[in-house]
Design a protein around this motif. Structure first.
Motif, short mmCIF file in Angstrom:
data_model
loop_
_atom_site.label_atom_id
_atom_site.label_comp_id
_atom_site.label_asym_id
_atom_site.label_seq_id
_atom_site.Cartn_x
_atom_site.Cartn_y
_atom_site.Cartn_z
N THR B 501 0.84 -1.20 0.00
CA THR B 501 0.00 0.00 0.00
C THR B 501 0.88 1.25 0.00
O THR B 501 2.11 1.14 0.08
CB THR B 501 -0.90 0.03 1.25
OG1 THR B 501 -0.03 0.10 2.39
CG2 THR B 501 -1.78 -1.19 1.35
N ILE B 502 0.25 2.42 -0.05
CA ILE B 502 1.02 3.67 -0.01
C ILE B 502 1.82 3.75 1.30
O ILE B 502 2.96 4.20 1.31
CB ILE B 502 0.08 4.90 -0.13
CG1 ILE B 502 -0.57 4.91 -1.53
CG2 ILE B 502 0.83 6.20 0.09
CD1 ILE B 502 -1.63 5.98 -1.72
N GLY B 503 1.21 3.29 2.39
CA GLY B 503 1.91 3.29 3.69
C GLY B 503 3.18 2.47 3.63
O GLY B 503 4.22 2.85 4.17
N VAL B 504 3.12 1.32 2.97
CA VAL B 504 4.31 0.44 2.84
C VAL B 504 5.38 1.18 2.03
O VAL B 504 6.56 1.18 2.39
CB VAL B 504 3.92 -0.88 2.14
CG1 VAL B 504 5.15 -1.73 1.84
CG2 VAL B 504 2.94 -1.66 2.99
N LEU B 505 4.94 1.81 0.96
CA LEU B 505 5.88 2.55 0.10
C LEU B 505 6.55 3.67 0.89
O LEU B 505 7.78 3.84 0.83
CB LEU B 505 5.09 3.13 -1.09
CG LEU B 505 5.87 3.82 -2.19
CD1 LEU B 505 6.82 2.85 -2.86
CD2 LEU B 505 4.93 4.40 -3.24
N LEU B 506 5.76 4.42 1.63
CA LEU B 506 6.30 5.51 2.45
C LEU B 506 7.33 4.98 3.44
O LEU B 506 8.42 5.53 3.58
CB LEU B 506 5.17 6.20 3.24
CG LEU B 506 4.31 7.22 2.50
CD1 LEU B 506 3.10 7.59 3.34
CD2 LEU B 506 5.11 8.47 2.18
N PHE B 507 6.96 3.90 4.12
CA PHE B 507 7.86 3.35 5.13
C PHE B 507 9.16 2.85 4.51
O PHE B 507 10.26 3.15 4.99
CB PHE B 507 7.16 2.20 5.87
CG PHE B 507 8.02 1.60 6.95
CD1 PHE B 507 8.14 2.23 8.18
CD2 PHE B 507 8.75 0.44 6.72
CE1 PHE B 507 8.97 1.70 9.16
CE2 PHE B 507 9.57 -0.09 7.70
CZ PHE B 507 9.67 0.54 8.92
N ASN B 508 9.04 2.10 3.43
CA ASN B 508 10.25 1.54 2.80
C ASN B 508 11.17 2.62 2.26
O ASN B 508 12.39 2.53 2.36
CB ASN B 508 9.87 0.56 1.70
CG ASN B 508 9.32 -0.74 2.27
OD1 ASN B 508 9.43 -0.98 3.47
ND2 ASN B 508 8.72 -1.56 1.44
N LEU B 509 10.57 3.67 1.69
CA LEU B 509 11.40 4.77 1.18
C LEU B 509 12.13 5.46 2.32
O LEU B 509 13.29 5.84 2.20
CB LEU B 509 10.52 5.79 0.46
CG LEU B 509 10.17 5.43 -0.98
CD1 LEU B 509 9.10 6.37 -1.51
CD2 LEU B 509 11.40 5.53 -1.87
N ARG B 510 11.43 5.60 3.44
CA ARG B 510 12.06 6.27 4.58
C ARG B 510 13.20 5.44 5.13
O ARG B 510 14.27 5.96 5.46
CB ARG B 510 11.00 6.50 5.65
CG ARG B 510 11.49 7.31 6.78
CD ARG B 510 10.39 8.08 7.47
NE ARG B 510 10.77 8.30 8.85
CZ ARG B 510 11.84 8.99 9.22
NH1 ARG B 510 12.63 9.54 8.32
NH2 ARG B 510 12.13 9.14 10.49
N VAL B 511 12.99 4.13 5.22
CA VAL B 511 14.06 3.25 5.71
C VAL B 511 15.23 3.26 4.73
O VAL B 511 16.39 3.26 5.12
CB VAL B 511 13.52 1.81 5.91
CG1 VAL B 511 14.65 0.85 6.20
CG2 VAL B 511 12.51 1.78 7.04
N ASP B 512 14.92 3.30 3.45
CA ASP B 512 15.96 3.21 2.43
C ASP B 512 16.82 4.46 2.34
O ASP B 512 18.03 4.39 2.20
CB ASP B 512 15.31 3.00 1.04
CG ASP B 512 15.07 1.54 0.76
OD1 ASP B 512 15.28 0.73 1.69
OD2 ASP B 512 14.67 1.20 -0.37
N THR B 513 16.17 5.63 2.39
CA THR B 513 16.91 6.86 2.11
C THR B 513 17.04 7.79 3.29
O THR B 513 17.98 8.56 3.36
CB THR B 513 16.21 7.66 0.99
OG1 THR B 513 14.97 8.14 1.48
CG2 THR B 513 15.97 6.82 -0.24
#
Lengths: 328, 557
Positions: B501-513
């Motif tokens: 979901t968008i929440g997953v995308l937000l979280f993963n981007l934050r962890v990544d960058t």
């Protein structure tokens, strides 16, 4: 009535699609692009046989341990995070022994887990600095430099009680000569504590702080990303003279009932993690290869310090108490 | 005979609704409760050791005190800002009332963690406003962000309450020689007091359950609140301690809920259903100064963080600042063309959000019927189950879902349904809050008239009341939907392959960058999606503008 029947049929199809599958489920942490690349490379050779759950190290641990409490770990393979979690899982008896192909090519120092889990890559716990705030001469050259007067209120680090990586770095630094004094002084000098390791790197990148203790792979990816956009990165990785801490990235096969075909796929996936192709992919994202026959070295001219994960795992509560006393 | 049939139908509806709530809310919570006592598949020995562990930790009490401070401060300040703005809009002849209402609502629609990140950039070490003597990394920083995120809730409730009070009440007081202040103090305040208390409890509950903002801003100053303390316990794998603390939070909420019930009853007694409200305070020479002050308020609390987010979304590297060479469209390009899960995340968020918010709204509608139109013995329990998820941190809702839905007979784990059911649980209070406020504005007499014309009990509710509840249904649905598409903890712990979901995308981007470039681009898209949603809703509303409906629907409890 017709709508209700269609809804039920769709629901049944959905459930059947999930539970009737011969795919294996892999829980993985790490950069999203690496995860996608690894999944694509493996499935290119083996077909669509893997479902991936990708998240950060923290949620990965929370998911795995909550599932354990609720009955059983749902994944076939767990990959990523830090070795500490794997000692707990091994102790709980939920891992299955498997030595992946090429295991013998790992140097003795990286062989860990007695087959219950295997290191697939290495990153280093080290010092990351902002090169617009510090000249090269001002870069820290030793862990003890963290107590320099000009670093007062300028050091960042993730919260060791929220991040297993930060916990490992804190505990490992404790074992360095004079480490306890360094940490105590850091606490007194107002160390800036963040929720995640990437947040610590982020406050250094923005220039809010001068230096942080963090894993090398995150900084490596940010520097690489800046270069690809034609920018000069504000981040530099420094290697303390005593050595940077070696943090392995393990993989483990979960003990559970599964079909022969699934077990075979899971083993092939474990083998793939140590394959040259996967090692090369991982290196592009800041993970040093663990195989001694491969020559793509990311970082040179640095000293390395190993971490006694077993001791950390046993003394977790005491170390966290010390952490709370000095840092909180 | 007909009365008996109607009674039986009401009982059936009440119990059907209860069964759904027992399944969606009570079952996960009871699993959480028994696990907090150490009872799970591995052990059947109940113990209170996890509660004792929590109570024996000094850090727990500090977190408890911090939580109390944060909850009270955010609640009081939100009420002050919300009530002041509500009074200005409901009772004065200020300019551009509709524009002001839109600005207030837009404030509420920006995700709080995006607001927090924008404020870090503005007030942090190298921020544009870093010269101000205010440390954003502190509990006060959390208060700053949360107040400007939640005060629209207070505004909506008080605005609605004021609109229910006939201006003749004030005029009568004025005729008796009272000043405006005295008329407000002795006539108006007692009437809106229950609403203030009730919305205050809702804001308090939402504040103590907030995690993202507190993690970003309070942890650097070494301050924990209960929700971050829970996360800390989860991270150190003391999951049962985390559950025990969550249970304590639920007990606090239950106590607040009882108070809220009492206040709602008082509120009902004081309602004036035939009120005719109009602006009765002429601002004269103060009109312009007040309008300029309001615009300055919105410039600081809304425009600054919003512009920061928008500008960041166009930077190559947010930490290098807003300089010419650092601007790019690349973040949007990457999202649309290179981010593998972007479209899937948008599609899933919309599909899951629509399903979950629709079911949540239907259950909430049944709950308000049972509470307000029946004398069923279970009506208060039904209302309690519909409201209680508001005070449970989302990470704990996710953990409870794993306990409830991983094993037979309800094996939903690793399917989209676990997300949908958990979203429904978390979204229920948003839908319920709107409907429960509005139904008290609708006199029962319309249903009585429908029944006199031959309609059944439920038919009368459906024909006479539901059409009047439409604004509440749509705004409750939208609030629940907005909450769901921005949601992170539940999504990131419960999603499975293909169901990102968008929440997953937000979280993963934050962890990544750890950076804000792509994250800000997603936030901008969420805001645009929200505005688009509002416009979309507007098309289907021919009587009133959406914003006004939202306000009216969000009645005080």
């Amino acid at each position: 009535m017709r709508k209700a029947v269609i809804s039920l049929a769709l629901f049944a199809l959905l459930v059947a699609g999930v539970f009737g599958s011969d795919k294996i489920l892999v829980y993985i942490s790490g950069p999203e692009k690496l995860v996608s690349a690894v999944e694509a490379a493996f499935e290119k050779k083996n077909g669509d046989v893997v479902d991936v759950y990708h998240t950060g190290s923290g949620p990965l641990q929370q998911k795995v341990f909550t599932e354990m409490m609720a009955g059983s770990i749902q994944a076939d393979i767990i990959w990523g995070a830090e070795p500490l979690m794997y000692y707990s899982l091994k102790n709980a008896g939920v891992l299955q022994v498997y030595y992946p192909e090429h295991y013998d090519l790992l140097p003795d120092g990286l062989k860990m887990g007695d087959g219950y889990f295997t290191a697939t890559g290495v990153r280093y716990g080290t010092l990351i600095v902002n090169n617009t705030k510090l000249s090269k001469e001002e870069f820290p050259v030793s862990w003890a430099d963290l107590n320099r007067e000009d670093f007062r209120d300028q050091v960042a680090m993730a919260d060791a009680s929220q991040s297993a990586m930060a916990f490992a770095l804190f505990a490992a630094l404790l074992k360095v000569d004079g480490g306890a004094g360094i940490l105590q002084m850091m606490g007194e000098n107002g160390v800036f504590v963040t929720k995640m390791n990437m947040d610590a790197i982020s406050v250094v990148q923005s220039g809010e702080k001068s230096v942080c203790i963090a894993p090398s792979d995150g900084a490596y990816r940010l520097i690489k990303s800046d270069r690809s956009k034609g920018l000069t990165s504000s981040l530099s990785i420094c290697w303390p003279s005593e050595g940077a801490f070696v943090i392995q990235r393990p993989i483990a096969l979960v003990k559970k009932s599964r079909s022969e075909r699934q077990l075979d796929t899971a083993k092939r996936f474990m083998d793939f993690a140590l394959s040259e192709e996967c090692q090369r992919l991982s290196a592009q994202f800041g993970f040093e290869t663990v195989r001694n026959d491969l020559d793509f070295v990311l970082f040179e001219n640095m000293n390395k310090l190993s971490v006694d994960w077993q001791a950390l795992w046993i003394n977790q509560d005491e170390i966290l108490e010390e952490y709370s006393e000095w840092f909180m | 005979m007909k009365g008996k049939r109607n009674y039986q139908k009401s009982v059936i509806l009440a119990y059907s609704n209860l069964i759904l709530l027992l399944l969606i809310v009570f079952f996960p919570l009871i699993m959480l409760l028994i696990n907090s006592f150490g009872v799970n598949v591995n052990s059947f020995q109940p113990t209170i050791q996890y509660y004792l562990q929590a109570f024996s930790d000094k850090g727990f009490f500090k977190a408890l005190v911090n939580t109390g401070y944060l909850g009270i401060a955010v609640t009081l300040l939100s009420l002050v800002f919300g009530a002041l703005l509500a009074f200005i809009l409901a009772r004065t002849d200020i300019f551009f009332k509709k524009v002001i209402r839109y600005l207030i609502l837009t404030t509420f629609m920006i995700p709080s963690y995006i607001m927090a990140m924008a404020w870090i950039q503005l007030l942090g070490g190298r921020g544009l406003l870093s010269f101000l003597p205010f440390d954003i990394y502190s509990l006060n920083g959390v208060i700053w962000v949360m107040v400007f995120h939640l005060y629209p809730m207070a505004f909506l409730a008080v605005f609605n309450a004021l609109n229910k009070i006939d201006v003749s009440v004030e005029e009568a007081a004025r005729l008796d020689g009272c000043t405006h202040m005295q008329a407000f103090r002795y006539m108006i305040f007692p009437l809106i007091k229950p609403s203030l208390f009730a919305i205050g409890i809702f804001i308090f509950a939402k504040t103590i359950a907030c995690f993202g903002v507190a993690a970003l801003l309070a942890i650097p100053s070494k301050e924990y609140i209960l929700s971050t303390y829970i996360y800390k316990s989860m991270s150190t794998l003391k999951i049962q301690v985390a559950l025990a603390i969550s249970v304590i939070m639920m007990v606090v909420t239950a106590v607040l809920f009882v108070i809220q019930l009492k206040l709602s009853k008082d509120s009902e007694k004081s309602s004036n259903l035939d009120a005719s409200s109009q602006a009765n305070v002429r601002l004269t020479k103060w009109k312009w100064p007040l309008f300029i002050a309001l615009m300055a308020f919105f410039a600081i609390t809304l425009l600054l963080p919003l512009m920061t987010t928008v500008l960041n979304s166009f930077t190559k590297n947010w930490s290098l600042g807003w300089v010419k060479d650092n601007f790019t469209l690349g973040n949007y390009y990457d999202l649309f063309f290179h981010e593998a899960i972007f479209y899937r995340a948008i599609r899933n968020s919309i599909v899951f959000g629509v399903i979950a918010s629709t079911f949540a709204t239907l259950i909430a509608l049944s709950s308000v019927f049972v509470l307000n139109r029946t004398t069923s013995k279970i009506r208060h329990f039904t209302s309690f189950l519909t409201s209680i998820p508001m005070a449970i941190p989302e990470i704990i809702i996710a953990v409870a879902a794993i306990f409830a839905w991983m094993n037979p007979p309800f094996k939903l784990y690793n399917t989209p349904w676990i997300l949908i059911v958990s979203y429904m649980m978390a979204g229920l209070p948003f839908a319920y809050k709107n409907l429960s406020g509005l139904i008290r504005n609708i006199p029962f007499v319309y249903e009585e008239m429908a029944m006199m014309d031959g309609a059944s009990r439920h038919g009368a509710f459906w024909l006479a009341t539901v059409p009047q509840l439409k604004p509440g249904i749509s705004s409750g649905w939208i609030l629940a939907f907005l909450f769901i598409i921005k949601e992170i903890p539940i999504s990131s712990l419960l999603y499975s392959s293909g169901n990102e979901t968008i929440g997953v995308l937000l979280f993963n981007l934050r962890v990544d960058t750890g950076g804000m470039e792509t994250l800000s681009a997603i936030a901008v898209l969420i805001i645009l999606l929200t505005l688009f949603g509002k416009m979309f809703t507007g098309i289907f509303k021919y009587r009133r503008k959406f914003a006004f409906n939202l306000m009216k629907a969000n009645g005080s409890r």
